[in-house]
Design an enzyme around this catalytic site. Structure first.
Site, PDB file in Angstrom:
ATOM      1  N   SER A 409       0.820  -1.209   0.000  1.00  0.00           N
ATOM      2  CA  SER A 409       0.000   0.000   0.000  1.00  0.00           C
ATOM      3  C   SER A 409       0.854   1.258   0.000  1.00  0.00           C
ATOM      4  O   SER A 409       1.863   1.350   0.716  1.00  0.00           O
ATOM      5  CB  SER A 409      -0.911   0.018   1.233  1.00  0.00           C
ATOM      6  OG  SER A 409      -1.605   1.244   1.330  1.00  0.00           O
ATOM      7  N   TYR A 422      -2.025  -2.045  10.067  1.00  0.00           N
ATOM      8  CA  TYR A 422      -1.986  -2.170   8.608  1.00  0.00           C
ATOM      9  C   TYR A 422      -0.568  -1.920   8.094  1.00  0.00           C
ATOM     10  O   TYR A 422      -0.059  -2.654   7.235  1.00  0.00           O
ATOM     11  CB  TYR A 422      -2.966  -1.167   8.006  1.00  0.00           C
ATOM     12  CG  TYR A 422      -3.119  -1.233   6.509  1.00  0.00           C
ATOM     13  CD1 TYR A 422      -3.781  -2.296   5.906  1.00  0.00           C
ATOM     14  CD2 TYR A 422      -2.629  -0.217   5.697  1.00  0.00           C
ATOM     15  CE1 TYR A 422      -3.947  -2.349   4.530  1.00  0.00           C
ATOM     16  CE2 TYR A 422      -2.788  -0.259   4.322  1.00  0.00           C
ATOM     17  CZ  TYR A 422      -3.447  -1.324   3.742  1.00  0.00           C
ATOM     18  OH  TYR A 422      -3.599  -1.365   2.375  1.00  0.00           O
TER      19      TYR A 422
END
Length: 491
Positions: A409, A422
């Site tokens: 990401s 995350y």
């Protein structure tokens, strides 16, 4: 329910609330439906959580609730422990419900002197809705209205009151039923299926009857905010209460745009090998699965819960003149991945492409003492979803000198403070990818830092306005996949 100041909402309590108040929105009751939302699992009715917290407000002799104001700031999940803080004030009380992911709701109850006489109970014939209206934001113009009658289920309401220990608290039965009606109105009528309750204010009539059973109601949209996908609704429940409701209107889960995918792959080299897309039933995974199939690859798309989305994916592949195989199972389960590898070996002599898109639902989490365990759990689940299929399929990939594409990401470049779990998962994945590339030089390993995408993984109410369509980013990745093999590394 939990201890004196803690609450827990198991599935059977959520079902009891739905029976009592008739709010049967699938966001609360259907695991398959909820899987295709940012929450990834059914969410507890906000009104149920509010009643559980307000039940801890003690009654005051000669006083009755005149106003309830509830603000919902985060999802309440099943079977998690929530703490309730109650602060009594001169004219009532304030409560706060807090869990691992922060404050879920705040509520205020205003008390006034109770009237000496209440109105008699009046029954009104009518039926409540059994399925929610499916209204989009565009359908909710100012002036849009709903009328009907509302009657809570008496037996289920009595069981709910006992379960929540409402007797002896500040809320009388009519106030409780008014809260249930607010949930029903929002989740079943306006906005209906796509609703997400943001706030509920109830001004209760001082001479309301002891029960709100069977009262007529009317509701009207007073304001629509396109930017935040928010509607404000003014409503009246007979002679019981007036309500002001704020509700977000969630975007329905979108299917991949087959026209955009067909245009994106036009001119790219044809593929005739085998490909697996883990987490291929929705979002970026679905777009990649369709793009690979359109290019001629023999695609297997895996999924765990979203059966309807997977079936829609197969139908869309047919519309593109392609075909793909669906494989349902848990990508984090080594035994299931071993069976998948055996099936692929029987159908193909190797594997050319493996794309790992599956991730657990992402919820805000600040790193502190109480969240260390869920932080570690999230990171572990994320890595298992990616690495278990990689390890199981490595022999097949090595036969064809295949490519593994792991999704990281772009959020790592400026990680939000509420996403440490995350960030840890994606950083670890990138590190492991480098190790795998050195250990298995016959396979090409790549990690790609995906930008913010307009998928149902991230809440559309909080994601950046410039979120990229998954089809557009899939097109970029397909150019890489069909191009010359490059040294392993992050793109």
């Amino acid at each position: 329910m939990g201890g004196d100041r803690t609450l827990r909402f198991p599935a059977e309590l959520v079902e009891l609330f739905a029976r009592a108040g008739h709010d049967r929105n699938p966001l609360h009751l259907s695991p398959q439906y909820a899987r295709a939302t940012p929450y990834g699992e059914p969410v507890v009715h906000g009104a149920l959580a509010a009643l559980g917290a307000l039940a801890l407000v003690p009654a005051r002799p000669g006083m009755a609730v005149s106003r309830l104001e509830i603000t919902f700031t985060g999802p309440v999940l099943r079977d998690k422990v929530y703490e309730v803080d109650v602060a009594e004030t001169d004219d009532g009380a304030r409560v706060r419900l807090t869990g691992l992911y922060g404050t879920a709701l705040t509520a205020g109850a205003t008390l006034v002197a109770a009237p000496a006489v209440t109105m008699p109970r009046t029954l009104v014939d009518g039926e409540v809705r059994r399925t929610p209206r499916a209204l989009a934001l565009a359908d909710l113009d100012v002036g849009r209205s709903a009328i009907g009658t509302y009657r809570a289920d008496p037996a289920a309401l009595a069981a709910l009151a006992a379960r929540l220990r409402l007797a002896g608290g500040a809320l009388d039965r009519a106030a409780v039923e008014a809260v249930l009606w607010g949930s029903y109105l929002t989740g079943m009528e306006l906005p209906g299926r796509q609703a997400l309750l943001a706030r509920l204010r109830l001004d209760l009539d001082p001479d309301r009857p002891a029960s709100a059973d069977g009262f007529a109601y009317q509701a009207r949209v007073e304001r629509r905010d396109e930017r935040f996908r928010l509607v404000e609704i003014d409503a009246r429940l007979g002679t019981v209460a007036r309500a002001r409701i704020g509700a977000f209107v969630r975007e329905p889960a979108a299917e991949p745009d087959t026209t955009a995918i067909a245009e994106a792959v036009a001119g790219l080299p044809r593929l005739d090998g085998a490909a697996v897309v883990v987490g291929g039933s929705r979002g970026l995974g679905a777009a990649l699965a369709l793009g690979l199939a359109r290019l001629g690859a023999h695609v297997t798309a895996t999924y765990q819960v979203s059966q309807d989305r997977a079936e829609a994916l197969a139908r869309q592949a047919g519309e593109l003149g392609a075909a793909l195989t669906l494989a349902r199972g848990d990508a984090a389960d080594p035994d299931w991945c071993a069976r998948l590898a055996a099936d692929l070996a029987a159908r193909h002599d190797g594997l050319d492409t493996l794309v790992c898109c599956a991730v657990p639902p992402l919820r805000p989490m600040r790193l502190e003492a109480a969240t260390v365990e869920p932080f570690v759990d999230y990171t572990a689940v994320s890595l298992r979803l990616a690495l278990t299929p990689v390890v199981a399929l490595l022999p097949l990939l090595a036969r064809r000198r295949g490519t593994v594409l792991l999704l990281s990401s772009a959020a790592l470049d400026a990680l939000p403070v509420a996403w440490p779990h995350y960030g840890a998962a994606k950083s670890a994945l990138e590190s492991v990818c480098g190790v795998l590339a050195r250990a298995h030089p016959q396979v090409s390993f790549r990690t790609v830092r995906a930008p913010a995408l307009a998928t149902d993984l991230v809440d559309p109410l909080t994601r950046p306005g410039q979120a990229l369509a998954p089809e557009a980013f899939a097109a970029r990745l397909l150019v890489d996949i069909t191009g010359p093999v490059t040294p392993a590394g992050r793109r």
